[in-house]
Design a protein around this motif. Structure first.
Motif, PDB file in Angstrom:
ATOM      1  N   MET A   1     -66.471   6.498  59.243  1.00  0.00           N
ATOM      2  CA  MET A   1     -67.622   7.113  58.940  1.00  0.00           C
ATOM      3  C   MET A   1     -67.274   8.146  57.597  1.00  0.00           C
ATOM      4  O   MET A   1     -68.337   8.746  57.075  1.00  0.00           O
ATOM      5  N   ASN A   2     -66.183   8.389  57.384  1.00  0.00           N
ATOM      6  CA  ASN A   2     -66.038   9.132  56.039  1.00  0.00           C
ATOM      7  C   ASN A   2     -65.749   8.592  55.018  1.00  0.00           C
ATOM      8  O   ASN A   2     -65.308   9.176  53.871  1.00  0.00           O
ATOM      9  N   GLU A   3     -66.394   7.072  54.838  1.00  0.00           N
ATOM     10  CA  GLU A   3     -66.027   6.387  53.783  1.00  0.00           C
ATOM     11  C   GLU A   3     -67.347   5.677  53.450  1.00  0.00           C
ATOM     12  O   GLU A   3     -68.158   5.510  54.374  1.00  0.00           O
ATOM     13  N   LEU A   4     -67.441   5.352  52.209  1.00  0.00           N
ATOM     14  CA  LEU A   4     -68.631   4.374  51.652  1.00  0.00           C
ATOM     15  C   LEU A   4     -67.939   3.464  50.882  1.00  0.00           C
ATOM     16  O   LEU A   4     -67.072   3.663  50.097  1.00  0.00           O
ATOM     17  N   GLU A   5     -68.454   2.348  50.763  1.00  0.00           N
ATOM     18  CA  GLU A   5     -67.859   1.345  49.921  1.00  0.00           C
ATOM     19  C   GLU A   5     -69.158   1.035  48.932  1.00  0.00           C
ATOM     20  O   GLU A   5     -70.297   0.769  49.153  1.00  0.00           O
ATOM     21  N   PHE A   6     -68.935   0.972  47.454  1.00  0.00           N
ATOM     22  CA  PHE A   6     -69.861   1.119  46.594  1.00  0.00           C
ATOM     23  C   PHE A   6     -69.512   0.142  45.421  1.00  0.00           C
ATOM     24  O   PHE A   6     -68.277   0.206  44.860  1.00  0.00           O
ATOM     25  N   TYR A   7     -70.432  -0.861  45.177  1.00  0.00           N
ATOM     26  CA  TYR A   7     -70.274  -1.955  44.270  1.00  0.00           C
ATOM     27  C   TYR A   7     -70.951  -1.715  43.005  1.00  0.00           C
ATOM     28  O   TYR A   7     -72.359  -1.632  43.265  1.00  0.00           O
ATOM     29  N   ASP A   8     -70.661  -1.324  41.703  1.00  0.00           N
ATOM     30  CA  ASP A   8     -71.411  -0.989  40.718  1.00  0.00           C
ATOM     31  C   ASP A   8     -71.442  -2.047  39.774  1.00  0.00           C
ATOM     32  O   ASP A   8     -70.590  -2.399  39.004  1.00  0.00           O
ATOM     33  N   ALA A   9     -72.475  -2.871  39.773  1.00  0.00           N
ATOM     34  CA  ALA A   9     -72.736  -4.128  38.988  1.00  0.00           C
ATOM     35  C   ALA A   9     -72.977  -3.662  37.548  1.00  0.00           C
ATOM     36  O   ALA A   9     -72.816  -4.750  36.560  1.00  0.00           O
ATOM     37  N   THR A  10     -73.328  -2.494  37.155  1.00  0.00           N
ATOM     38  CA  THR A  10     -73.442  -2.128  35.657  1.00  0.00           C
ATOM     39  C   THR A  10     -71.870  -1.750  34.929  1.00  0.00           C
ATOM     40  O   THR A  10     -71.983  -1.704  34.004  1.00  0.00           O
ATOM     41  N   ARG A  11     -70.889  -1.825  35.705  1.00  0.00           N
ATOM     42  CA  ARG A  11     -69.621  -1.578  35.015  1.00  0.00           C
ATOM     43  C   ARG A  11     -69.267  -2.691  34.371  1.00  0.00           C
ATOM     44  O   ARG A  11     -69.780  -3.995  34.650  1.00  0.00           O
ATOM     45  N   PRO A  12     -68.522  -2.693  33.266  1.00  0.00           N
ATOM     46  CA  PRO A  12     -67.824  -3.845  32.497  1.00  0.00           C
ATOM     47  C   PRO A  12     -67.266  -5.178  33.638  1.00  0.00           C
ATOM     48  O   PRO A  12     -66.658  -4.700  34.740  1.00  0.00           O
ATOM     49  N   ALA A  13     -67.330  -6.361  33.599  1.00  0.00           N
ATOM     50  CA  ALA A  13     -66.922  -7.170  34.559  1.00  0.00           C
ATOM     51  C   ALA A  13     -65.526  -7.140  34.739  1.00  0.00           C
ATOM     52  O   ALA A  13     -65.259  -7.327  36.052  1.00  0.00           O
ATOM     53  N   ALA A  14     -64.596  -6.863  33.788  1.00  0.00           N
ATOM     54  CA  ALA A  14     -63.206  -6.686  34.134  1.00  0.00           C
ATOM     55  C   ALA A  14     -63.066  -5.363  34.897  1.00  0.00           C
ATOM     56  O   ALA A  14     -61.718  -5.441  35.927  1.00  0.00           O
TER      57      ALA A  14
ATOM     58  N   GLN B   1     -65.002  -4.401  37.759  1.00  0.00           N
ATOM     59  CA  GLN B   1     -66.307  -4.436  38.843  1.00  0.00           C
ATOM     60  C   GLN B   1     -65.283  -4.754  39.984  1.00  0.00           C
ATOM     61  O   GLN B   1     -64.484  -5.552  40.063  1.00  0.00           O
ATOM     62  N   GLY B   2     -65.883  -4.419  41.172  1.00  0.00           N
ATOM     63  CA  GLY B   2     -65.080  -4.318  42.505  1.00  0.00           C
ATOM     64  C   GLY B   2     -65.580  -3.417  43.271  1.00  0.00           C
ATOM     65  O   GLY B   2     -66.163  -2.246  42.961  1.00  0.00           O
ATOM     66  N   PHE B   3     -65.576  -3.369  44.745  1.00  0.00           N
ATOM     67  CA  PHE B   3     -66.004  -2.508  45.760  1.00  0.00           C
ATOM     68  C   PHE B   3     -64.974  -1.484  45.666  1.00  0.00           C
ATOM     69  O   PHE B   3     -63.953  -1.473  45.443  1.00  0.00           O
ATOM     70  N   THR B   4     -65.588   0.017  45.410  1.00  0.00           N
ATOM     71  CA  THR B   4     -64.837   1.230  45.479  1.00  0.00           C
ATOM     72  C   THR B   4     -64.953   1.683  46.676  1.00  0.00           C
ATOM     73  O   THR B   4     -65.996   1.936  47.150  1.00  0.00           O
ATOM     74  N   ARG B   5     -63.912   2.385  47.204  1.00  0.00           N
ATOM     75  CA  ARG B   5     -63.715   3.111  48.321  1.00  0.00           C
ATOM     76  C   ARG B   5     -64.170   4.681  48.018  1.00  0.00           C
ATOM     77  O   ARG B   5     -63.409   5.185  47.232  1.00  0.00           O
ATOM     78  N   ILE B   6     -65.173   5.060  48.310  1.00  0.00           N
ATOM     79  CA  ILE B   6     -65.453   6.655  48.283  1.00  0.00           C
ATOM     80  C   ILE B   6     -65.143   7.187  49.656  1.00  0.00           C
ATOM     81  O   ILE B   6     -65.758   7.051  50.640  1.00  0.00           O
ATOM     82  N   LEU B   7     -64.226   8.490  49.510  1.00  0.00           N
ATOM     83  CA  LEU B   7     -63.836   8.950  50.717  1.00  0.00           C
ATOM     84  C   LEU B   7     -64.875  10.381  50.492  1.00  0.00           C
ATOM     85  O   LEU B   7     -64.660  11.079  49.698  1.00  0.00           O
ATOM     86  N   VAL B   8     -65.645  10.661  51.552  1.00  0.00           N
ATOM     87  CA  VAL B   8     -66.859  11.356  51.375  1.00  0.00           C
ATOM     88  C   VAL B   8     -66.316  12.789  52.283  1.00  0.00           C
ATOM     89  O   VAL B   8     -66.766  13.010  53.091  1.00  0.00           O
ATOM     90  N   THR B   9     -65.262  13.462  51.351  1.00  0.00           N
ATOM     91  CA  THR B   9     -64.756  14.601  51.795  1.00  0.00           C
ATOM     92  C   THR B   9     -64.887  15.793  50.931  1.00  0.00           C
ATOM     93  O   THR B   9     -64.307  16.743  51.318  1.00  0.00           O
ATOM     94  N   GLU B  10     -65.401  15.679  50.093  1.00  0.00           N
ATOM     95  CA  GLU B  10     -65.469  16.712  48.831  1.00  0.00           C
ATOM     96  C   GLU B  10     -66.313  17.727  49.303  1.00  0.00           C
ATOM     97  O   GLU B  10     -67.271  17.466  49.790  1.00  0.00           O
ATOM     98  N   GLY B  11     -66.012  18.836  48.674  1.00  0.00           N
ATOM     99  CA  GLY B  11     -66.940  20.148  49.015  1.00  0.00           C
ATOM    100  C   GLY B  11     -68.443  19.637  48.273  1.00  0.00           C
ATOM    101  O   GLY B  11     -69.448  20.174  48.679  1.00  0.00           O
ATOM    102  N   GLU B  12     -68.322  18.782  47.328  1.00  0.00           N
ATOM    103  CA  GLU B  12     -69.635  18.439  46.640  1.00  0.00           C
ATOM    104  C   GLU B  12     -70.485  17.588  47.394  1.00  0.00           C
ATOM    105  O   GLU B  12     -71.622  17.261  47.229  1.00  0.00           O
ATOM    106  N   HIS B  13     -69.861  16.823  48.468  1.00  0.00           N
ATOM    107  CA  HIS B  13     -70.735  15.769  49.373  1.00  0.00           C
ATOM    108  C   HIS B  13     -71.511  16.644  50.351  1.00  0.00           C
ATOM    109  O   HIS B  13     -71.359  17.817  50.756  1.00  0.00           O
ATOM    110  N   PRO B  14     -72.348  16.108  50.687  1.00  0.00           N
ATOM    111  CA  PRO B  14     -73.531  16.596  51.710  1.00  0.00           C
ATOM    112  C   PRO B  14     -72.788  17.086  52.805  1.00  0.00           C
ATOM    113  O   PRO B  14     -72.070  16.320  53.505  1.00  0.00           O
TER     114      PRO B  14
END
Length: 408
Positions: free
Chosen positions: A306-319, A321-334
């Motif tokens: 529950m402290n993570e998101l998987e994010f795939y950004d198709a606008t990135r260069p093809a080389a 691209q891939g799912f990025t693990r976002i650890l949602v524990t930063e002070g800037e996070h909700p």
């Protein structure tokens, strides 16, 4: 008088699973967040004198009562928190709103559309006098879910095309598990559909900003008869002192709700969706997973991480691209700025503290909290469409619009 001298005196009806979770939140919220009012846990209500007295002591409430009407009518209560089975939500909430109390009500809002409509109407009337009402869909308050919504709202996923959601549990797989209230339609309204299906309906609508407009559904009750709790209940014929019916084995009763619900849906923004809610997914304890596919990317949330998101950004260069693990524990996070340093994860109970924070802030500011009772009604209308479709052999069922939607 300082804003911190203002108190909100809370009265809570119910003290079991949700009552304990809500109590944790009320105890904690002012110790974590700097709020414009201080919460006081004034009064807790339950039907059994001994059990509610114990709950008051254990959970941190000042006093207890066995009469919810006394709680609702008391001049010493500002907020009524409803944590009871769904069959009592409407009566308690409508009475509390009429008495000028702010109301937080657990999901699903009610057991029927008619009850939910009455509750939403009562909340709309009370709102004119500054009284606020909120429905407790706490998964909105998971920081990763709120971040998920932000990514969608910012257009990071582009046009939303697919939504797939599953909520999987296994706590009634054993056919000898007793016939508790969650398995009885008159108390629970529905089974897995309303209990956990309501969560993923609200969560996906919240994240995407789109509402379910129609469904095709199938439901199933796998175990149709179960032992009565304690071997004695008025649900059977004659139950003897040994927990047997007429001396011929354990007393049993009929399961009157669904064990599982599966449905496909259209969202009003054009997305296609699939939903699965079951309490028969062997090995899955509380597995909630949502994936959103858009023209520019994908985002995935899994409650077991529950402290993570998987994010795939198709606008990135093809080389790249891939799912990025976002650890949602930063002070800037909700919600996270009040908790721990980055990388220090939070848990299930924190979502209820976030809910309490949002509700207190809305009451103090005189603004409408979300999800509202109107939002709870809209989810109830989706549940109703699913049930109607399943009863008609999976025929397509449109979701009836709320009065708000019609007016818009």
């Amino acid at each position: 008088m300082s804003t911190h001298d203002r108190h909100l005196r809370v009265g809570m009806v119910g003290y079991a699973f949700m009552g304990a979770a809500h109590s944790q939140a009320w105890r904690t919220v002012n110790r974590v967040y700097d709020l414009p009012a201080r919460v006081r846990m004034a009064l807790i209500c339950g039907r059994d004198t001994g059990k509610v007295a114990d709950a008051a002591d254990r959970l941190g409430w000042d006093a207890y009562t066995t009469d919810w009407r006394r709680l609702v009518e008391s001049d010493e209560i500002d907020v009524v928190d409803i944590c009871t089975p769904g069959d009592s939500h409407a009566e308690i909430a409508i009475a509390a709103l009429a008495a000028g109390k702010h109301v937080l009500c657990e999901k699903p809002l009610a057991n029927t559309v008619a009850e939910a409509r009455a509750m939403a109407a009562a909340a709309a009337t009370a709102r004119e006098s500054g009284v606020r009402a909120m429905c407790g869909f706490t998964y909105r308050r998971v920081p990763a879910v709120t971040l998920m919504r932000q990514l969608v709202a910012e257009g990071r996923l582009g046009t939303i095309r697919h939504v797939r959601a599953a909520y999987l549990q296994d706590w009634i797989v054993d056919p000898q598990f007793p016939l508790v209230w969650r398995l009885q339609r008159d108390k629970a309204g529905s089974g897995a559909l309303g209990d956990i299906g309501a969560h993923i309906i609200d969560l996906t609508q919240y994240v995407t900003g789109q509402r379910v407009s129609g469904v095709s559904a199938i439901t199933e009750t796998f175990v149709k008869e179960r032992p009565l709790p304690g071997g004695s209940s008025g649900l059977s014929a004659h139950v003897d002192g040994h927990g047997s019916v007429d001396g011929h084995g354990p007393a049993t009763g009929l399961v009157t709700v669904d064990d599982a619900a599966v449905f496909v849906a259209r969202l009003d923004g054009g997305a296609l969706a699939t939903y699965e809610a079951t309490r028969f997914a062997t090995g899955r304890k509380n597995g909630l997973r949502v994936e959103i596919n858009g023209s520019l990317g994908t985002v995935v949330f899994d409650l077991e991480r529950m402290n993570e998101l998987e994010f795939y950004d198709a606008t990135r260069p093809a080389a790249e691209q891939g799912f990025t693990r976002i650890l949602v524990t930063e002070g800037e996070h909700p919600y996270m700025s009040a908790w721990w340093p980055p990388g220090h994860i939070i848990g299930y109970e924190h979502t209820f503290t976030h809910q309490a924070r949002d509700f207190v802030e809305a009451i103090a500011a005189g603004t409408d909290p979300a999800p509202s009772f109107a939002d709870g009604l809209q989810v109830q209308l989706v549940l109703d469409a699913v049930a109607r479709s399943a009863e008609l052999g999976s025929s397509w069922a449109d979701v009836e619009p709320t009065l708000e939607a019609v007016a818009a």
